[in-house]
Structures are given as structure tokens and as C-alpha cells.
Scaffold this motif. Structure first.
Motif, short mmCIF file in Angstrom:
data_model
loop_
_atom_site.label_atom_id
_atom_site.label_comp_id
_atom_site.label_asym_id
_atom_site.label_seq_id
_atom_site.Cartn_x
_atom_site.Cartn_y
_atom_site.Cartn_z
N LEU A 12 0.86 -1.19 0.00
CA LEU A 12 0.00 0.00 0.00
C LEU A 12 0.90 1.23 0.00
O LEU A 12 1.68 1.44 0.93
CB LEU A 12 -0.90 0.03 1.24
CG LEU A 12 -1.69 1.33 1.45
CD1 LEU A 12 -2.75 1.52 0.37
CD2 LEU A 12 -2.36 1.36 2.82
N HIS A 13 0.82 2.02 -1.06
CA HIS A 13 1.55 3.29 -1.09
C HIS A 13 0.84 4.27 -0.16
O HIS A 13 -0.39 4.37 -0.23
CB HIS A 13 1.59 3.84 -2.52
CG HIS A 13 2.44 3.02 -3.44
ND1 HIS A 13 1.99 1.86 -4.03
CD2 HIS A 13 3.71 3.17 -3.85
CE1 HIS A 13 2.95 1.34 -4.78
NE2 HIS A 13 4.01 2.11 -4.69
N ARG A 14 1.61 4.95 0.65
CA ARG A 14 0.97 5.83 1.65
C ARG A 14 0.04 6.85 0.99
O ARG A 14 -0.99 7.23 1.54
CB ARG A 14 2.03 6.51 2.52
CG ARG A 14 2.89 7.45 1.75
CD ARG A 14 4.20 7.81 2.38
NE ARG A 14 4.91 8.76 1.51
CZ ARG A 14 5.46 8.42 0.33
NH1 ARG A 14 5.39 7.17 -0.10
NH2 ARG A 14 6.03 9.32 -0.41
N LEU B 247 1.48 -0.84 4.08
CA LEU B 247 1.31 -2.29 4.18
C LEU B 247 2.29 -2.90 3.20
O LEU B 247 2.48 -2.37 2.10
CB LEU B 247 -0.12 -2.67 3.80
CG LEU B 247 -0.45 -4.15 3.89
CD1 LEU B 247 -0.56 -4.58 5.35
CD2 LEU B 247 -1.77 -4.46 3.17
N ASP B 248 2.92 -3.98 3.57
CA ASP B 248 3.88 -4.63 2.67
C ASP B 248 3.87 -6.13 2.95
O ASP B 248 4.51 -6.61 3.88
CB ASP B 248 5.28 -4.03 2.91
CG ASP B 248 6.31 -4.60 1.95
OD1 ASP B 248 6.01 -5.58 1.25
OD2 ASP B 248 7.42 -4.05 1.91
N PHE C 136 1.06 -9.92 8.79
CA PHE C 136 1.69 -10.77 7.77
C PHE C 136 2.94 -10.14 7.17
O PHE C 136 3.00 -8.93 6.95
CB PHE C 136 0.70 -11.04 6.63
CG PHE C 136 -0.51 -11.82 7.05
CD1 PHE C 136 -0.41 -13.16 7.37
CD2 PHE C 136 -1.76 -11.20 7.15
CE1 PHE C 136 -1.52 -13.89 7.77
CE2 PHE C 136 -2.88 -11.91 7.54
CZ PHE C 136 -2.76 -13.26 7.85
N ASP C 137 3.92 -11.00 6.90
CA ASP C 137 5.09 -10.55 6.14
C ASP C 137 5.13 -11.35 4.83
O ASP C 137 4.81 -10.83 3.77
CB ASP C 137 6.36 -10.75 6.97
CG ASP C 137 7.60 -10.30 6.22
OD1 ASP C 137 7.50 -9.32 5.45
OD2 ASP C 137 8.66 -10.93 6.36
N LEU D 36 -6.55 -4.18 -0.45
CA LEU D 36 -5.98 -3.41 0.66
C LEU D 36 -4.99 -2.37 0.16
O LEU D 36 -4.66 -1.41 0.84
CB LEU D 36 -5.26 -4.35 1.65
CG LEU D 36 -6.09 -5.51 2.20
CD1 LEU D 36 -5.25 -6.34 3.16
CD2 LEU D 36 -7.34 -5.00 2.90
N THR D 37 -4.48 -2.59 -1.05
CA THR D 37 -3.51 -1.63 -1.59
C THR D 37 -4.22 -0.53 -2.38
O THR D 37 -3.59 0.28 -3.04
CB THR D 37 -2.50 -2.32 -2.54
OG1 THR D 37 -3.19 -2.67 -3.75
CG2 THR D 37 -1.90 -3.55 -1.92
N GLY D 38 -5.53 -0.53 -2.33
CA GLY D 38 -6.28 0.55 -2.97
C GLY D 38 -7.00 0.07 -4.21
O GLY D 38 -8.12 0.44 -4.48
#
Ligand code: IPM
Ligand code: MG
Length: 355
Positions: free
Chosen positions: A111-113, A130-131, A235-236, A255-257
Motif C-alpha cells: 500500500l503506497h501511503r 502495508l507490505d 503478515f510478512d 488493501l492496496t487501494g
């Protein structure tokens, strides 16, 4: 001059739209490095069914086998939905993955801020970023197991098959990746029901002994689907089977948009294939509306994994980041106050930011 031969498969729907932007980006990379790309275009998917009656012509597969890397847009569409399983466009994807031996599919969900507003989760859950790296098994499991129909009792079946070797090699890819991350692996399965999942657990316990620094856990897939929304930051690296990875990566992409943000690399063979995780979105094909970022980020993965060009990969990722910071958005990630751009403009902006 270092020349790389790349097979380009645009596919169906928005495939040609997004692939064109990724080529722009690679042309820019040629300008700033000593690499040269030789692109050859081949057909697969619905377009190949229409032209040759075969979703994956032999010519295409043979060319892919010889290439240094393969770029794929997307395949499929309603036009081909009523065809028999073997003749569907999706068969091209399975044929490529199987034919090239690409057993590991890396799907980073980042997820890019700048896209926090496009993420449907509350800020207190998602925080700033998130990564997650989803490592999906790609050439076995229920996608490749025995399937069929029984006319006599009007039934149909698909089989989830895994052998130890297939499980071990995908686990090793995931555990290796975790070493350069947070050293946390979650193996997702359905071991309370499926025998193949119980084999996954046995093999995991054995393989994990070679990775004493890595902390690993198991999670049932239904619980994992819930945890991804409840607390995704736990999670990783997620390692999972073909079908569970398919489902969870779509969930994680949201979740990443937008699913339009997630790149992927399919590795494990002599070369690798790079594609966005989204589909062919026929409803917006050719309208300059698709988000090219997933495909462009797949090019960063290609530079990194296939060509060892870490610096250039980062330049692509930074250019994407800057386009987002400057407020440029395609429709799928648009929010109030941002600048709405089309596929081509987004591609131009990102390419221009690569210095
Ligand atoms: C994906 C897609 C494919 C899959 C389809 C199009 C065959 O959903 O790459 O996630 O199920 O693997
Ligand atoms: Mg999918």
C-alpha cells in the motif's frame, strides 16, 4: 551492449493498453542504462482463439521458452466464456506457467501511503503502509490436478494434488524471500480438512529447520481471509497453494487501494514471466481508462529478478511513487482533489520521472 530478448503477449481486453505503457517505461530504461530490449510480439488468449482456434499456439510457447523474459497483459473476456475448459483463454495462462515451469508466483501487496484513501480499511487498522509478499504455488494443486465429468451420475470433479517436491520448492522460495524481509512466514492451508494441506505442514516443518532465523506459523485459509481484513499488518510472507493464493492475492490487492496496483513475477523456470494480477477488464478496454501501474511495477520486478538491475528497478518504483505523490490517479484509485489521468498519460508521467 547488453541485449535482452523479450516476448510480449498483450492478450485481451485492456492487455494492449497497459502493456504499451510498460514498453514506454522499458524504452526509458534503455536510455539511462546500457541495456537494449528486443521485443517480439506473440498472441495468446482470446485473440489467439479467434485467429487460430487455440488459446496458446505452439509458436507462442516456443518463443517464450527461448526468451530472456516474458511480459503478459491479460487474457479472457465474456466473448469466450461459454467455451469448453480446454479452449478457454485462461488455458493460455496455465499452458505458459506449466510449459515454462514457473512454479512460484510472487505477488507483493504494497500500500503506497499516498493511496491510503483508496484503501477500504480504517486508518487505525492499516496505519501508513502495508507490505505483504504473497508467494503462490503456480504449476500444481487443483489448477493442474485431474479433472473431469462423469456422464453416468452427472457429476464433475477437480483434484487438489501436491507431491513433496512441489511443496518443498515453493516453500524454499518463500523462506528465502523472508530472509531479506521480516523473517516471518505464514503458510496458509486447510489442514483441518485437506490431506494435501497436511502434507504441506509436514514438509514445512522439515524445510523450516534449514531456516532457524525465520519464524513460521500456519493458518487455515478461511481464517487467513478474515485476518487479512482484521489485522493485515501481522503478515510478512504468505506461502500458499495455487488456488488459495489466487483468492488471497485478490483480497490483498484491495488493501492496496486497487487491483490495478499489484504486479507479479512468475519464476522458477529458465526464464520468468511478468504480469499484473488483474484481469482483462473488457468493459474499459481501449478506452484509455485502465491503470497501467500494476504492469509497470511488474517491469520493475523483471529488471530486478531477471536482469539483476536493482538500481533501475528502484528507479521505476520511485517514478511510480512520485506520480502518486504528485496526485496523478487513474479512475480506479481516484479520490477527491487528485488529478484524473488516462492510461497513456499515467504511462508518460511515470516514464518521464525515470531519470
Ligand atoms: C490470476 C488469474 C488467473 C488465475 C486466471 C485468469 C486463470 O485469476 O492470475 O490470478 O486464476 O491464476
Ligand atoms: Mg486471480
Amino acid at each position: 551492449m547488453n541485449t535482452k530478448n523479450i516476448v510480449v503477449i498483450e492478450g485481451d481486453g485492456i492487455g494492449p493498453d497497459i502493456v504499451a505503457e510498460s514498453i514506454k517505461v522499458l524504452r526509458k530504461i534503455e536510455e539511462i542504462s546500457d541495456i537494449k530490449f528486443n521485443f517480439s510480439y506473440y498472441e495468446a488468449g482470446g485473440i489467439a482463439i479467434d485467429k487460430y482456434g487455440n488459446p496458446l499456439p505452439k509458436e507462442t510457447l516456443d518463443a517464450c521458452k527461448k526468451a530472456d523474459a516474458v511480459i503478459l497483459g491479460a487474457v479472457g473476456g465474456p466473448k469466450w466464456d461459454d467455451l469448453e475448459g480446454n479452449k478457454r483463454p485462461e488455458k493460455a495462462l496455465l499452458g505458459l506457467r506449466g510449459g515454462l515451469g514457473l512454479f512460484a508466483n510472487l505477488r507483493p501487496a504494497i500500500l503506497h501511503r499516498q493511496l491510503k484513501d483508496a484503501c477500504p480499511l480504517k486508518e487505525k487498522i492499516i496505519g501508513d503502509s502495508l507490505d505483504i509478499m504473497i508467494v503462490r504455488e503456480l504449476t500444481s494443486g487443483i489448477y493442474f490436478g485431474k479433472r473431469g465429468r462423469n456422464v453416468a451420475d452427472k457429476s464433475a470433479y477437480d483434484t487438489m494434488y501436491y507431491n513433496e517436491e512441489e511443496i518443498e520448492r515453493i516453500l524454499r522460495v518463500g523462506f528465502d524471500i523472508s530472509l531479506s524481509r521480516d523473517k516471518k512466514v505464514c503458510v496458509v492451508d486447510k489442514a483441518n480438512i485437506l490431506e494435501s494441506s497436511r502434507l504441506w505442514r509436514e514438509v514445512t516443518k522439515r524445510v523450516a529447520k534449514d531456516y532457524s532465523d525465520v519464524e513460521y506459523t500456519f493458518l487455515y485459509v478461511d481464517n487467513a481471509a478474515m485476518q487479512l481484513v482484521r489485522n493485515p499488518k501481522q503478515f510478512d510472507v504468505i506461502i500458499t497453494s495455487n488456488m488459495f493464493g489466487d483468492i488471497l492475492s485478490d483480497e490483498a490487492s484491495m488493501l492496496t487501494g486497487s487491483i490495478g496496483m499489484l504486479p507479479s513475477a512468475s519464476i522458477g523456470g529458465n526464464n520468468a514471466l511478468y504480469e499484473p494480477i488483474h484481469g482483462s477488464a473488457p468493459d474499459i478496454a481501449g478506452q484509455d481508462k485502465a491503470n497501467p501501474i500494476a504492469t509497470i511495477l511488474s517491469m520493475a520486478m523483471m529488471l530486478r529478478h531477471s536482469f539483476g538491475m536493482e538500481k533501475e528497478a528502484q528507479k521505476v518504483e520511485k517514478a511510480v511513487d512520485r506520480a502518486l505523490t504528485e496526485g496523478y490517479r487513474t479512475g480506479d484509485i481516484f479520490s477527491k482533489g487528485m488529478k484524473l489521468v488516462g492510461t497513456k498519460e499515467m504511462g508518460n508521467i511515470i516514464a518521464n520521472y525515470i531519470k
